[in-house]
Design a protein around this motif. Structure first.
Motif: not given
Lengths: 503, 84
Positions: A446-460
């Motif tokens: 999303l605009p303004g988000s600093g989401l990185r792939s590692l955090a998303l991986r943890t979520h998955c």
């Protein structure tokens, strides 16, 4: 273990040849008598008898002699058993338990002196969560497996006792299982494959060599195990044969004692297939096709010399007693050579998922069929050739197999989209030389988000079983490439990724 | 040496991340960065880079669970192999 008649056959074996080996795991060999004794101990010396009758128990499928003894004990007590993967997260495990109304999670182990031990964790009943789930009676089905689905909660599949008996009977006959024969158990104990390589084998008085799940991709360990325990039957995903033939420090190997090589769960690559006769000079090669809901439905005896490079290996013909039909996109049954969705009705199939609302679209009767037979819609697209052989073409939905485990790409995309900082996501399957398939996710944050792939991986990994966690995840601010219809252009995503990182 | 291991993991398995993102205790196995096949690649790399025989490296996921765990495992394996 899936039926009372199994128990009878097992007890006969234990009486007739008590000192024959039933299970081998590394240095450990457990005889029929020892396995029987351990089961008796679980029945009398533990908290098992005190658990409420009428509610199933949950036994995570850790592949050890102790777990098998515990399963025998619970079966003898006429308990129903949910046998899920031991790798499920806590939350998912408990949800499954509550859906199946399990009273406890049981873990069998060994104490410091090598004696069996039992850990019992009570599970509180939450009636609302069991709503809509119908347990068959204990006389009808004692064993419950789960599908290897990719969403948070796998589907619970009861294995009918009569269906299990018919399957074990078929397996023992087809592959010549009897006392004195050894069988390799490669698949996890919670897979339906274990109905052949563990349960049909024990029912026939054969010996089961258990592959330690933690080391299932350790080529040197696998080769060492087969050298130490020459087996008669091997059933495994193609990856196993790849590891055995290519992996490990000492290279090429031969296994002349193997009489039957079964590959299943995934397409067998041509280059690997043509090397099997050298590695297994005494073996008949079988391509077997099936799923948890119906167990095995097709078999094809393969002569590698007759297969042309690049040719898709047929899944073969329906097993004895199996009815297979192909339907067109309008649902009408097709005749003769054709391509369409495969529906099967097998003597081994379940009565339906525990969650009844899932059954109506999947377990169906054919219009105008007076026999009343129930068919399972596999979701697989097949071609039936003029010679009656069936070929698997792909899926009618977004399912792919990752190392033998069926995952749903759309469900993984949904898990990604559920992350509060994700705008959109597409997951594609890429070819992988060793694993067959690996997953790649392209994500727009999303605009303004600093989401990185590692955090998303943890979520998955919190919400998905491990094979469903994408091997690569790319998070970007850019929108996903789209087709004119507005859908993500998965072909383009796949192509871009493969150019960047060739298999 | 630790930089080595981290670089290897990032190049091989997480090419899309910034090295600063990967903490030494991030669970590589649980989070699906290194699956059982990936483990074999890590083991091969450890063997090659640190002069350890493949036969001496048990493929136990716990030894390769995080950058920290790999680092610890390599240090111990080198000591027992007399490599220091």
């Amino acid at each position: 273990m899936p039926s009372q008649s199994f128990l009878g056959s097992f007890a006969e074996s234990a009486e007739e040849h008590p000192d024959r080996c039933a299970l081998a795991l590394d240095d450990r060999q457990v005889t029929y008598r020892e396995l029987q004794d351990a089961a008796s101990w679980f029945r009398t010396g533990t908290a098992l008898p005190g658990l409420p009758a009428g509610r199933p128990v949950c036994v995570p499928a850790v592949k050890t002699p102790e777990t098998l003894a515990l399963l025998l004990a619970a079966l003898a007590d006429r308990r129903q058993i949910l046998l899920p993967s031991p790798e499920l997260g806590e939350e998912v495990l408990l949800r499954l338990c509550r859906q199946a109304s399990c009273s406890a999670v049981l873990l069998a182990g060994r104490d410091a002196d090598g004696r069996p031990s039992l850990t019992v964790r009570a599970v509180e009943a939450v009636p609302e969560e069991a709503e809509g789930f119908r347990l068959p009676g204990p006389d009808e089905a004692q064993l419950m497996l789960t599908t290897s689905g990719s969403t948070g909660t796998p589907k619970i599949v009861p294995i009918l006792a009569e269906a299990a008996d018919r399957f074990m009977e078929w397996g023992a006959g087809q592959f010549g299982l009897r006392p004195g024969k050894r069988v390799l158990s490669y698949a996890p104990l919670n897979f339906d494959l274990s109905l052949l390589d563990v349960w049909a084998a024990l029912r026939a008085g054969a010996e089961v060599v258990l592959v330690d799940q933690e080391r299932a991709t350790d080529a040197a360990y696998l080769a060492g195990l087969l050298e130490r325990y020459p087996v008669h039957l091997v059933q495994a995903v193609p990856l196993f044969y790849r590891l055995l033939l290519d992996g490990g420090p000492s290279g090429a190997r031969r296994f002349p004692d193997v009489g039957h090589v079964v590959f299943t769960g995934d397409a067998m690559p041509y280059d690997l297939l043509r090397r099997l006769p050298d590695a297994f000079p005494g073996a008949c090669l079988h391509n077997v096709f099936g799923c948890t809901e119906t167990n095995d439905s097709f078999r094809h005896e393969v002569d590698p010399a007759a297969v042309a490079p690049g040719e898709v290996l047929p899944v073969g013909r329906p097993l004895p007693g199996v009815e297979a039909v192909v339907t067109g996109s309008d649902g009408a049954v097709l005749e003769g050579p054709c391509t369409g969705e495969l529906l099967v009705s097998t003597p081994f199939q379940t009565s339906g998922y525990l969650e009844t609302r899932r059954n109506a679209d999947v377990f169906v009767r054919l219009p105008g069929d007076a026999s009343g037979r129930v068919y399972y819609r596999t979701g697989d697209i097949v071609t039936r050739r003029a010679d009656g052989l069936y070929l698997l073409e792909g899926r009618s939905d977004f399912h792919v197999k990752v190392r033998g485990v069926r995952v749903n790409l759309q469900e993984i995309e949904q898990v990604l989209r559920d992350h509060p900082e994700v705008g959109d996501a597409a997951v594609v399957a890429l070819p992988d030389e060793v694993a067959g398939v690996r997953l790649h996710a392209q994500v727009q944050r999303l605009p303004g988000s600093g989401l990185r792939s590692l955090a998303l991986r943890t979520h998955c990994s919190r919400h998905l079983p491990r094979p469903a966690v994408p091997a690569s995840l790319v998070v970007a601010d850019d929108p996903l490439p789209r087709m004119p219809t507005g859908k993500p252009d998965r072909n383009l995503i796949r192509k871009n990724r493969m150019e960047k990182e060739p298999a | 040496m630790s930089g080595d291991i981290k670089d290897f993991i990032i190049t091989q398995f997480l090419p899309d991340i910034d090295p600063a993102e990967l903490s030494d205790d991030y669970d590589l196995v649980e989070n699906g960065v290194v699956d059982s096949l990936g483990l074999l690649r890590v083991v091969a790399w450890v063997s090659e880079t640190h002069g350890l025989s493949l036969d001496d490296i048990p493929i136990a996921p716990d030894n390769f669970r995080s950058v920290e765990a790999i680092r610890r495992f390599v240090a111990e394996a080198r000591v027992s192999a007399g490599l220091h």
